[in-house]
Design a protein around this motif. Structure first.
Motif, short mmCIF file in Angstrom:
data_model
loop_
_atom_site.label_atom_id
_atom_site.label_comp_id
_atom_site.label_asym_id
_atom_site.label_seq_id
_atom_site.Cartn_x
_atom_site.Cartn_y
_atom_site.Cartn_z
N THR A 24 -26.48 -4.09 43.36
CA THR A 24 -25.37 -4.28 43.78
C THR A 24 -24.60 -6.07 43.75
O THR A 24 -23.75 -6.10 43.35
CB THR A 24 -25.58 -4.47 45.57
N PRO A 74 -27.55 1.24 45.74
CA PRO A 74 -26.70 0.14 45.52
C PRO A 74 -25.14 1.03 45.45
O PRO A 74 -24.30 0.37 45.42
CB PRO A 74 -27.14 -0.49 44.20
N ILE A 78 -22.33 -0.08 46.47
CA ILE A 78 -20.56 -0.65 45.83
C ILE A 78 -20.11 0.50 46.32
O ILE A 78 -18.70 0.01 46.24
CB ILE A 78 -21.02 -0.65 44.23
#
Length: 207
Positions: A24, A74, A78
């Protein structure tokens, strides 16, 4: 036994989530203090793996689910922040899951589940590709790739599970339209978190 697996899943999730938070941090293009933090990824991943361990039990699928979910967190973060799903993460997620499921089929001498999972991955990807064509700006290529992951994982259990995951993801997407968003993203839906919710819910229900 399942309680122990849930506790173990939470512990493993904390480690995997903290490690995956580096993804991330590396791939986010804009500063986001909370999204960058290791504890956010660790907490979400721990919760997901605890639930998965509790519902799945001691089965080979558990390792595959843990791999997919650890990378899914992640991706979801995002996508929530920047509305994109980097294929540098999605494609290894898809390939690793397919390889793991293939190994299980070889070990069990039963090719049917992985063949169904591959067809489900294709069907889910085509469905989201049609959405990308029909809904301008609503669905991106990353969503199509992640939908293939969801189809693959849930297709391992059966076609009703695939449909259930996609329906849950769609409902979650509709609900997100009601969430106030700033700037140019206010009318866009981050389907990454929605797909993650759909897949996790089906895994938990299917057990």
């Amino acid at each position: 036994m399942n309680t122990c697996l849930a506790a173990g899943g939470a512990a493993v999730g904390l480690v995997l989530g903290a490690a995956a938070s580096s993804i991330t941090k590396t791939l986010l293009r804009q500063p986001a203090r909370v999204a960058h933090s290791w504890w956010l990824g660790a907490a979400i991943t721990a919760a997901l793996l605890a639930l998965t361990g509790w519902r799945t039990g001691i089965r080979g699928e558990l390792a595959i689910y843990a791999y997919v979910l650890a990378l899914g967190v992640p991706l979801a973060v995002i996508d929530w922040v920047e509305h994109r799903l980097p294929r540098i993460v999605v494609l290894p997620q898809l390939a690793g899951a397919a390889l793991g499921l293939a190994v299980l089929c070889v070990a069990r001498s039963d090719p049917a589940p992985v063949l169904r999972a591959l067809w489900a991955a294709l069907a889910a990807a085509v469905f989201y590709l049609l959405l990308a064509v029909l809904v301008e700006g609503g669905v991106g290529s990353g969503d199509v790739s992640l939908a293939a992951v969801v189809g693959l994982v849930t297709g391992w259990s059966g076609w009703p599970e695939v449909a259930g995951a996609l329906v849950i993801a769609s409902v979650a997407g509709l609900l997100l339209l009601l969430v106030p968003r700033r700037g140019s993203l206010r009318k866009a839906v981050p389907f990454g978190p929605c797909l993650l919710v759909g897949m996790t819910t089906v895994i938990a229900v299917a057990g």
